[in-house]
Design a protein around this motif. Structure first.
Motif, mmCIF file in Angstrom:
data_model
loop_
_atom_site.group_PDB
_atom_site.id
_atom_site.type_symbol
_atom_site.label_atom_id
_atom_site.label_comp_id
_atom_site.label_asym_id
_atom_site.label_seq_id
_atom_site.Cartn_x
_atom_site.Cartn_y
_atom_site.Cartn_z
ATOM 1 N N ILE A 80 -13.284 79.056 24.797
ATOM 2 C CA ILE A 80 -13.819 77.808 25.346
ATOM 3 C C ILE A 80 -15.067 77.340 24.595
ATOM 4 C CG2 ILE A 80 -15.199 78.961 27.160
ATOM 5 C CD1 ILE A 80 -14.204 76.727 29.081
ATOM 6 N N LYS A 126 -17.773 93.191 26.487
ATOM 7 C CA LYS A 126 -19.035 93.179 27.246
ATOM 8 C C LYS A 126 -19.079 94.336 28.241
ATOM 9 C CE LYS A 126 -19.820 88.146 27.614
ATOM 10 N NZ LYS A 126 -20.016 87.090 28.611
ATOM 11 N N LYS A 173 -4.198 77.136 34.818
ATOM 12 C CA LYS A 173 -3.307 76.885 33.683
ATOM 13 C C LYS A 173 -2.173 77.896 33.752
ATOM 14 C CE LYS A 173 -5.521 77.394 29.776
ATOM 15 N NZ LYS A 173 -6.185 77.308 28.464
ATOM 16 N N PRO A 213 -19.415 76.525 30.937
ATOM 17 C CA PRO A 213 -18.287 75.765 31.502
ATOM 18 C C PRO A 213 -17.156 76.651 32.037
ATOM 19 C CG PRO A 213 -18.223 75.724 29.103
ATOM 20 C CD PRO A 213 -19.494 76.436 29.471
ATOM 21 N N ASP A 214 -16.497 76.140 33.071
ATOM 22 C CA ASP A 214 -15.309 76.805 33.622
ATOM 23 C C ASP A 214 -14.052 76.424 32.840
ATOM 24 O OD1 ASP A 214 -16.183 78.378 35.696
ATOM 25 O OD2 ASP A 214 -15.871 76.850 37.246
ATOM 26 N N VAL A 225 -11.496 84.831 26.766
ATOM 27 C CA VAL A 225 -12.168 85.567 27.840
ATOM 28 C C VAL A 225 -11.782 87.046 27.895
ATOM 29 C CG1 VAL A 225 -10.496 84.782 29.605
ATOM 30 C CG2 VAL A 225 -12.748 85.553 30.290
ATOM 31 N N ASN A 255 -2.259 81.879 27.613
ATOM 32 C CA ASN A 255 -3.364 82.645 27.007
ATOM 33 C C ASN A 255 -2.854 84.031 26.579
ATOM 34 O OD1 ASN A 255 -4.715 80.458 28.257
ATOM 35 N ND2 ASN A 255 -6.575 81.662 28.439
ATOM 36 N N ASN A 293 -14.189 76.155 20.867
ATOM 37 C CA ASN A 293 -13.468 74.875 20.967
ATOM 38 C C ASN A 293 -14.423 73.721 21.257
ATOM 39 O OD1 ASN A 293 -10.237 74.613 21.267
ATOM 40 N ND2 ASN A 293 -10.883 76.712 21.628
ATOM 41 N N TRP A 322 -19.225 84.168 32.181
ATOM 42 C CA TRP A 322 -19.476 82.721 32.087
ATOM 43 C C TRP A 322 -18.762 81.984 33.221
ATOM 44 C CZ3 TRP A 322 -18.020 81.711 26.229
ATOM 45 C CH2 TRP A 322 -18.940 82.388 25.420
ATOM 46 N N SER A 351 -14.419 84.420 20.772
ATOM 47 C CA SER A 351 -13.259 85.019 21.435
ATOM 48 C C SER A 351 -12.868 84.327 22.739
ATOM 49 C CB SER A 351 -13.532 86.488 21.709
ATOM 50 O OG SER A 351 -14.688 86.602 22.482
ATOM 51 N N CYS A 363 -2.894 74.618 26.489
ATOM 52 C CA CYS A 363 -3.928 73.584 26.684
ATOM 53 C C CYS A 363 -3.449 72.192 26.274
ATOM 54 C CB CYS A 363 -5.214 73.956 25.977
ATOM 55 S SG CYS A 363 -5.089 73.883 24.200
ATOM 56 N N ARG A 419 -6.302 81.959 35.219
ATOM 57 C CA ARG A 419 -5.635 82.001 33.918
ATOM 58 C C ARG A 419 -4.472 82.987 33.963
ATOM 59 N NH1 ARG A 419 -8.520 78.317 33.477
ATOM 60 N NH2 ARG A 419 -9.958 77.748 31.814
ATOM 61 N N SER A 474 0.200 75.579 22.479
ATOM 62 C CA SER A 474 -0.702 76.266 23.408
ATOM 63 C C SER A 474 -0.583 75.611 24.774
ATOM 64 C CB SER A 474 -2.126 76.109 22.900
ATOM 65 O OG SER A 474 -3.040 76.387 23.934
HETATM 66 O O1 GFB Z 1 -10.379 82.227 27.354
HETATM 67 P P1 GFB Z 1 -11.345 81.110 27.398
HETATM 68 O O2 GFB Z 1 -12.444 81.142 26.382
HETATM 69 O O3 GFB Z 1 -10.641 79.712 27.208
HETATM 70 O O4 GFB Z 1 -12.052 81.066 28.843
HETATM 71 P P2 GFB Z 1 -9.713 78.733 28.108
HETATM 72 C C1 GFB Z 1 -11.347 81.179 30.043
HETATM 73 C C2 GFB Z 1 -12.300 81.215 31.218
HETATM 74 O O5 GFB Z 1 -13.052 82.435 31.173
HETATM 75 C C3 GFB Z 1 -13.325 80.092 31.266
HETATM 76 C C4 GFB Z 1 -14.426 82.158 31.384
HETATM 77 O O6 GFB Z 1 -13.493 79.687 32.618
HETATM 78 C C5 GFB Z 1 -14.603 80.768 30.762
HETATM 79 O O7 GFB Z 1 -15.801 80.154 31.218
HETATM 80 N N1 GFB Z 1 -15.272 83.218 30.788
HETATM 81 C C6 GFB Z 1 -16.076 84.075 31.484
HETATM 82 C C7 GFB Z 1 -15.414 83.500 29.469
HETATM 83 N N2 GFB Z 1 -16.761 84.860 30.664
HETATM 84 C C8 GFB Z 1 -16.369 84.545 29.396
HETATM 85 C C9 GFB Z 1 -16.728 85.046 28.110
HETATM 86 O O8 GFB Z 1 -17.566 85.941 27.955
HETATM 87 N N3 GFB Z 1 -16.078 84.487 27.033
HETATM 88 C C10 GFB Z 1 -15.145 83.497 27.161
HETATM 89 N N4 GFB Z 1 -14.552 83.013 26.062
HETATM 90 N N5 GFB Z 1 -14.815 82.986 28.380
HETATM 91 C C11 GFB Z 1 -8.698 78.242 25.789
HETATM 92 C C12 GFB Z 1 -8.848 77.114 24.842
HETATM 93 O O9 GFB Z 1 -9.191 77.766 26.985
HETATM 94 O O10 GFB Z 1 -7.379 78.628 25.994
HETATM 95 C C13 GFB Z 1 -8.050 77.270 23.615
HETATM 96 O O11 GFB Z 1 -10.214 76.951 24.553
HETATM 97 C C14 GFB Z 1 -6.666 77.847 23.870
HETATM 98 O O12 GFB Z 1 -7.932 76.034 23.024
HETATM 99 C C15 GFB Z 1 -6.673 78.980 24.870
HETATM 100 O O13 GFB Z 1 -5.813 76.850 24.342
HETATM 101 C C16 GFB Z 1 -5.298 79.444 25.234
HETATM 102 O O14 GFB Z 1 -8.565 79.460 28.743
HETATM 103 O O15 GFB Z 1 -10.533 77.929 29.032
#
Ligand code: GFB
Length: 311
Positions: free
Chosen positions: A69, A187, A274, A268-269, A180, A165, A72, A202, A178, A109, A209, A107
């Motif tokens: 997130i 972490k 999804k 951000p959330d 989540v 995901n 991106n 975060w 990376s 998204c 998810r 994807s």
């Molecule tokens: O996996 P993620 O980065 O992307 O984050 P998306 C998913 C959720 O996990 C969000 C939360 O609500 C984040 O705020 N989160 C909590 C964290 N702690 C963390 C952390 O330490 N790191 C990260 N990265 N997230 C992605 C898209 O969206 O999904 C891409 O950005 C792609 O484009 C992928 O489509 C499949 O699931 O929100």
């Protein structure tokens, strides 16, 4: 099918690596790969020459600029431009060199932020996108449309699949880029090792998810290459989702961390939920095999052996 040469673009990534392992294990012998230094996929001329010279019969487009997130949100130019260049070069060269079948990976998204859940394939372009990853989503939607255009205008068997995901061995554990699951795995592991009292998650922890182990994704890609010939997009998921808090709790249990989870709501959330509808791929006869717990256990073992042991 197995005797045909197959180019897996992006074999050093999470998805491409798993696709190559799966193809090898299942009897494909002519697998072509190129590292970034051997072939820069953002450059049209070298890509065209590669296709003309090697003449792959099949192509899997697993090469992309990807990230979680934050990446991106911070780098929309790179996510839009690199992905458009990579996919345009691969798809156009595949057409010009006479590739028989191409699988383009999108994807989850690509679907509207407020799509019905679980999300059917028919939701594409029915509403506004989630702003934190709309650049990536728009590039992927352009790739889908290009494959469909090659199908309708030139009769090419270029298909597109939408994975949920993904996670697994070979994932990116860099916290700035990376997704989540690998981020929290790292972490929580590091907090346990350092004896820290808390881990910061975060967002609110309430977004939901769906997580698919990359070995399942690779098996689904092979399944679609062998049995799916429609230009209509098809989802690949496991059909179940969890909240980010539940994911973090499961990771704590598997890793053996007993500290607190705290939530940084200045981050951000993203999209609230999804979850892909997997009715279509299930009806064709494909189902995932790896449960979330088992997949995380495997990924944690891989992380300990390949990241922690080598650092
Ligand atoms: O996996 P993620 O980065 O992307 O984050 P998306 C998913 C959720 O996990 C969000 C939360 O609500 C984040 O705020 N989160 C909590 C964290 N702690 C963390 C952390 O330490 N790191 C990260 N990265 N997230 C992605 C898209 O969206 O999904 C891409 O950005 C792609 O484009 C992928 O489509 C499949 O699931 O929100």
């Amino acid at each position: 099918m197995k005797e045909k040469s197959i180019f897996v673009a992006g074999h050093r990534g999470l998805v491409g690596g798993a696709v190559v392992r799966d193809l090898r294990e299942n009897g494909y012998e002519k697998i072509l790969t190129r590292t970034h230094s051997e072939l820069d996929l953002t450059q049209s001329e070298p890509v065209a020459r590669f296709f003309e010279r090697e003449k792959p019969r099949l192509v899997v487009v697993a090469a992309a600029t990807v990230g979680g997130i934050k990446a991106n949100n911070d780098f929309p130019v790179e996510f839009l431009l690199n992905n458009l260049k990579i996919q345009n070069n691969l798809i156009q060269s595949a057409y010009e060199s006479g590739v028989e079948k191409l699988l383009f990976l999108g994807s989850s998204c690509i679907y509207p932020k407020h799509a019905p859940q679980p999300i059917p394939e028919t939701s594409l372009l029915t509403g506004p996108l989630e702003p934190t990853n709309d650049a990536y989503a728009i590039a992927k939607i352009a790739g889908i449309r290009l494959c469909q255009a090659y199908h309708s205008e030139y009769g090419r068997n270029f298909i597109s699949a939408m994975p949920t995901n993904l996670y697994g061995p070979g994932d990116n554990f860099d916290l700035k880029k990376s997704h989540v699951l690998p981020a929290l795995l790292r972490k929580i592991h590091e907090a346990k090792e350092a004896g820290l009292p808390e881990v910061v998650i975060w967002g609110t922890g309430s977004p939901r998810r769906e997580f698919l182990h990359v070995e399942d994704l690779a098996a689904a890609c092979r399944f679609l290459l062998e049995r799916y010939d429609s230009p209509e997009i098809i989802n690949i998921g496991c059909g179940e989702d969890v909240t980010i808090r539940e994911l973090a709790e499961l990771l704590c249990e598997i890793i053996g961390y007993k500290g607190e989870l705290t939530f940084d709501t200045t981050k951000p959330d993203g999209t609230p939920r999804k979850l892909l509808s997997v009715d279509k791929i299930k009806a064709l006869g494909w189902s995932p095999r790896v449960s979330l717990r088992e997949g995380i256990e495997k990924t944690y073992r891989w992380y300990l052996q390949n990241v922690v042991a080598k650092s």
